[in-house]
Design a protein around this motif. Structure first.
Motif, PDB file in Angstrom:
ATOM      1  N   PRO A  61     -34.729 -28.825  -4.774  1.00 44.57           N
ATOM      2  CA  PRO A  61     -35.027 -29.084  -3.361  1.00 44.57           C
ATOM      3  C   PRO A  61     -33.949 -29.874  -2.629  1.00 44.57           C
ATOM      4  O   PRO A  61     -33.594 -29.534  -1.491  1.00 44.57           O
ATOM      5  CB  PRO A  61     -36.358 -29.846  -3.424  1.00 44.57           C
ATOM      6  N   ALA A  62     -33.442 -30.917  -3.241  1.00 38.93           N
ATOM      7  CA  ALA A  62     -32.423 -31.733  -2.572  1.00 38.93           C
ATOM      8  C   ALA A  62     -31.136 -30.947  -2.351  1.00 38.93           C
ATOM      9  O   ALA A  62     -30.458 -31.117  -1.327  1.00 38.93           O
ATOM     10  CB  ALA A  62     -32.137 -32.998  -3.372  1.00 38.93           C
ATOM     11  N   ALA A  65     -31.758 -28.603   0.536  1.00 35.25           N
ATOM     12  CA  ALA A  65     -31.699 -29.380   1.771  1.00 35.25           C
ATOM     13  C   ALA A  65     -30.252 -29.684   2.145  1.00 35.25           C
ATOM     14  O   ALA A  65     -29.879 -29.611   3.324  1.00 35.25           O
ATOM     15  CB  ALA A  65     -32.491 -30.676   1.610  1.00 35.25           C
ATOM     16  N   HIS A  86     -31.783 -36.091   0.010  1.00 37.43           N
ATOM     17  CA  HIS A  86     -32.635 -36.633  -1.047  1.00 37.43           C
ATOM     18  C   HIS A  86     -33.890 -37.305  -0.489  1.00 37.43           C
ATOM     19  O   HIS A  86     -34.827 -37.570  -1.245  1.00 37.43           O
ATOM     20  CB  HIS A  86     -31.841 -37.632  -1.903  1.00 37.43           C
ATOM     21  N   ILE A  89     -37.962 -34.770   1.516  1.00 41.01           N
ATOM     22  CA  ILE A  89     -39.296 -34.364   1.063  1.00 41.01           C
ATOM     23  C   ILE A  89     -40.358 -35.291   1.649  1.00 41.01           C
ATOM     24  O   ILE A  89     -41.453 -34.859   2.022  1.00 41.01           O
ATOM     25  CB  ILE A  89     -39.366 -34.322  -0.471  1.00 41.01           C
ATOM     26  N   ASP A  90     -40.047 -36.557   1.742  1.00 43.31           N
ATOM     27  CA  ASP A  90     -41.022 -37.536   2.227  1.00 43.31           C
ATOM     28  C   ASP A  90     -40.773 -37.996   3.657  1.00 43.31           C
ATOM     29  O   ASP A  90     -41.712 -38.343   4.374  1.00 43.31           O
ATOM     30  CB  ASP A  90     -41.030 -38.756   1.300  1.00 43.31           C
ATOM     31  N   TYR A 110     -36.590 -28.445   8.388  1.00 42.31           N
ATOM     32  CA  TYR A 110     -37.837 -28.647   7.646  1.00 42.31           C
ATOM     33  C   TYR A 110     -38.675 -27.365   7.611  1.00 42.31           C
ATOM     34  O   TYR A 110     -39.276 -27.038   6.585  1.00 42.31           O
ATOM     35  CB  TYR A 110     -38.659 -29.775   8.270  1.00 42.31           C
ATOM     36  N   ARG A 114     -39.516 -25.826   4.072  1.00 36.15           N
ATOM     37  CA  ARG A 114     -40.930 -25.825   3.701  1.00 36.15           C
ATOM     38  C   ARG A 114     -41.386 -24.413   3.313  1.00 36.15           C
ATOM     39  O   ARG A 114     -42.128 -24.229   2.358  1.00 36.15           O
ATOM     40  CB  ARG A 114     -41.766 -26.370   4.854  1.00 36.15           C
ATOM     41  N   PHE A 117     -39.875 -23.444  -0.132  1.00 29.66           N
ATOM     42  CA  PHE A 117     -40.423 -24.174  -1.281  1.00 29.66           C
ATOM     43  C   PHE A 117     -41.945 -24.312  -1.241  1.00 29.66           C
ATOM     44  O   PHE A 117     -42.517 -25.184  -1.879  1.00 29.66           O
ATOM     45  CB  PHE A 117     -39.769 -25.560  -1.369  1.00 29.66           C
ATOM     46  N   ILE A 120     -43.368 -27.995  -0.246  1.00 30.77           N
ATOM     47  CA  ILE A 120     -42.934 -29.256  -0.868  1.00 30.77           C
ATOM     48  C   ILE A 120     -42.462 -30.245   0.201  1.00 30.77           C
ATOM     49  O   ILE A 120     -42.750 -31.445   0.131  1.00 30.77           O
ATOM     50  CB  ILE A 120     -41.820 -28.995  -1.907  1.00 30.77           C
ATOM     51  N   PHE A 121     -41.744 -29.735   1.182  1.00 27.33           N
ATOM     52  CA  PHE A 121     -41.182 -30.608   2.213  1.00 27.33           C
ATOM     53  C   PHE A 121     -42.243 -30.967   3.249  1.00 27.33           C
ATOM     54  O   PHE A 121     -43.234 -30.260   3.425  1.00 27.33           O
ATOM     55  CB  PHE A 121     -39.996 -29.921   2.896  1.00 27.33           C
TER      56      PHE A 121
END
Length: 229
Positions: A61-62, A65, A86, A89-90, A110, A114, A117, A120-121
């Motif tokens: 994921p990172a 991104a 990094h 996601i949050d 995003y 999103r 994935f 997840i994001f």
């Protein structure tokens, strides 16, 4: 001098992505960043998008991104992109990044990640809004011809009350003569009708700024254009 208006909210919709935010050229650029070897120029639009999404999903994921941010933010240094990728996601960078002129691009980043994935994001939250603006005098409408984004943001801020977030964070720009951040607050802004004393506008923005209008049907407001330096 402040111009006075009556504003009717014609439609208010919550959105999680902006239609047509990503072009075939964007997907090709992303594939190049991800070192995709096949001939992307020969691909049809649907296949190109599908392969791009699959390629993103093949990465961590990172790393995905980082690829998206590298394409969207060529002005950011590599170290900054590495850091943000990094945290995505949050974090809610479409609201939280200090420079609001980056927010629309983060929103679309995003949305794409999103989808790639499967959630997840963080889920971007935006507003698609249309409104009818009525003035008492023709000359009042001139502010929208002089500086559309700034005048619309001031108008919408006026309709939300002094305690609204936009009024607390941008009080000086709203009351002042320059509002360079305005295009970072109202995205995809366009005038859709003009009948003299009545104009209609559509825009996309973050719910961060505009969520109050879900509960507002109409309001009185004042606004003014930017002044030349």
């Amino acid at each position: 001098m402040q111009a006075k208006f009556s504003v009717q909210i014609d439609s208010f919709h919550k959105i999680n992505k902006i239609q047509n935010a990503w072009s075939n050229e964007d997907y090709r650029a992303l594939m190049s960043i991800m070192d995709f070897d096949d001939d992307v120029d020969a691909m049809e639009a649907a296949e190109l998008r599908e392969m791009c999404m699959m390629s993103l999903n093949d990465l961590e994921p990172a790393d995905a991104a980082k690829a998206v941010l590298t394409h969207l933010f060529p002005e950011l240094p590599k170290g900054k992109i590495e850091q943000i990728s990094h945290d995505m996601i949050d974090d809610r960078s479409w609201e939280e990044y200090p420079d609001c002129l980056f927010h629309e691009r983060f929103f679309s980043a995003y949305a794409l990640l999103r989808e790639a994935f499967n959630g997840i994001f963080a889920k971007p939250e935006g507003i698609e809004l249309t409104m009818t603006v009525t003035a008492a005098h023709d000359e009042d409408m001139a502010i929208f011809d002089e500086s559309l984004a700034s005048s619309i943001v001031r108008l919408l801020a006026s309709g939300q009350g002094d305690d609204a977030l936009i009024n607390r964070l941008y009080e000086d720009q709203i009351q002042g003569t320059q509002f360079p951040e305005a295009p970072g607050i109202v995205w995809r802004l366009k005038q859709t009708a003009d009948t003299g004393l009545i104009r209609q506008f559509s825009l996309i923005s973050s719910s961060f700024w505009m969520e109050n209008f879900e509960q507002i049907d109409n309001f009185k407001a004042v606004s003014h254009a930017d002044l030349d330096d």
